[in-house]
Write an enzyme that holds these catalytic residues in place. Structure first.
Site, PDB file in Angstrom:
ATOM      1  N   ARG A  65       0.806  -1.228   0.000  1.00  0.00           N
ATOM      2  CA  ARG A  65       0.000   0.000   0.000  1.00  0.00           C
ATOM      3  C   ARG A  65       0.835   1.273   0.000  1.00  0.00           C
ATOM      4  NH1 ARG A  65      -3.477  -1.926   4.490  1.00  0.00           N
ATOM      5  NH2 ARG A  65      -2.329  -3.853   4.187  1.00  0.00           N
ATOM      6  N   GLU A 102       4.439 -11.429  14.299  1.00  0.00           N
ATOM      7  CA  GLU A 102       3.846 -12.019  15.501  1.00  0.00           C
ATOM      8  C   GLU A 102       4.339 -13.471  15.649  1.00  0.00           C
ATOM      9  OE1 GLU A 102      -0.335 -11.458  15.389  1.00  0.00           O
ATOM     10  OE2 GLU A 102      -0.612 -12.275  17.398  1.00  0.00           O
TER      11      GLU A 102
HETATM   12  P1  AMP Z   1       3.354  -2.938  11.281  1.00  0.00           P
HETATM   13  O1  AMP Z   1       2.698  -3.666  12.413  1.00  0.00           O
HETATM   14  O2  AMP Z   1       3.472  -1.450  11.585  1.00  0.00           O
HETATM   15  O3  AMP Z   1       4.668  -3.541  10.890  1.00  0.00           O
HETATM   16  O4  AMP Z   1       2.340  -3.073  10.064  1.00  0.00           O
HETATM   17  C1  AMP Z   1       2.689  -3.690   8.881  1.00  0.00           C
HETATM   18  C2  AMP Z   1       1.750  -3.343   7.750  1.00  0.00           C
HETATM   19  O5  AMP Z   1       0.512  -3.985   7.955  1.00  0.00           O
HETATM   20  C3  AMP Z   1       1.482  -1.873   7.590  1.00  0.00           C
HETATM   21  O6  AMP Z   1       2.187  -1.470   6.450  1.00  0.00           O
HETATM   22  C4  AMP Z   1      -0.001  -1.765   7.358  1.00  0.00           C
HETATM   23  O7  AMP Z   1      -0.223  -1.516   5.978  1.00  0.00           O
HETATM   24  C5  AMP Z   1      -0.560  -3.107   7.694  1.00  0.00           C
HETATM   25  N1  AMP Z   1      -1.412  -3.124   8.879  1.00  0.00           N
HETATM   26  C6  AMP Z   1      -1.080  -3.571  10.105  1.00  0.00           C
HETATM   27  N2  AMP Z   1      -2.115  -3.507  10.955  1.00  0.00           N
HETATM   28  C7  AMP Z   1      -3.154  -3.010  10.242  1.00  0.00           C
HETATM   29  C8  AMP Z   1      -4.515  -2.698  10.555  1.00  0.00           C
HETATM   30  N3  AMP Z   1      -5.027  -2.901  11.777  1.00  0.00           N
HETATM   31  N4  AMP Z   1      -5.290  -2.181   9.569  1.00  0.00           N
HETATM   32  C9  AMP Z   1      -4.771  -1.994   8.337  1.00  0.00           C
HETATM   33  N5  AMP Z   1      -3.512  -2.273   7.973  1.00  0.00           N
HETATM   34  C10 AMP Z   1      -2.700  -2.772   8.917  1.00  0.00           C
END
Ligand code: AMP
Length: 179
Positions: A65, A102
């Site tokens: 994205r 995770e």
């Molecule tokens: P992160 O936990 O910050 O490493 O998140 C990794 C990717 O997952 C990010 O680039 C977001 O695009 C996506 N992502 C994680 N959690 C969500 C959520 N609750 N809703 C939408 N996208 C998410």
């Protein structure tokens, strides 16, 4: 229009979908914002306004994205765009970084010649969640000798405290969600 005046309307354009992609996760869906011509324009303009005087040399987007917002922002700032991709997608010589999920590990790749030493790089993604992905990408930029000028997100999930993993970096999000 000021940034403050538009923020509440923008938030309404984001759809929260419960239990996606698995039970217990509230997924923030940006497709409802993207299809709105005013919403999309306001987001790109607001991010561009924020970074206009930050001397950004290149905008880097994280698959997938970050590939939606990154190139539009690069165009608005008059910079180039660099993709950070999932493994085995880039054809030339790459540098990779591994990061913890995770359960287990994942990795991301960038072309070795994508960033020049000393370039000021703006990292862009749609959502700042736990910050693990963005922190890994910041390491990738630094491995190549680039400087992380900022990390910009359309929205930030405050309760996951992703900023903690990005300590020492300039982090900006347009919209913040409390839960
Ligand atoms: P992160 O936990 O910050 O490493 O998140 C990794 C990717 O997952 C990010 O680039 C977001 O695009 C996506 N992502 C994680 N959690 C969500 C959520 N609750 N809703 C939408 N996208 C998410």
């Amino acid at each position: 229009m000021s940034e403050l005046a538009v923020v509440p309307d923008l938030k309404k354009l984001i759809r929260a979908v419960p239990d996606f992609p698995k039970p217990g996760i509230l997924f923030y869906d940006i497709t409802t914002l993207l299809k709105d011509k005013t919403g999309l324009k306001i987001v790109i303009d607001a991010l561009a306004d924020h970074y206009r005087n930050s001397a950004i040399d290149v905008v880097l987007g994280i698959e997938a994205r970050g590939f939606i917002f990154g190139p539009a922002l690069a165009y608005a700032l008059g910079t180039g765009f660099v993709p950070v991709r999932k493994p085995k997608k880039l054809p030339a010589e790459i540098v990779s970084v591994e990061y913890q999920l995770e359960y287990g590990f994942d990795s991301l790749e960038i072309h070795k010649d994508a960033i020049e030493k000393g370039q000021r790089v703006l990292i862009v993604d749609d959502v700042l969640a736990t910050g693990g992905t963005a922190a890994a990408v910041a390491k990738l930029v630094e491995k190549l000798g680039g400087r992380v000028a900022g990390l910009g997100f359309v929205l930030e999930l405050l309760f996951l405290n992703g900023r903690a993993k990005l300590a020492g970096h300039d982090v900006y999000s347009l919209l913040q969600f409390e839960k």
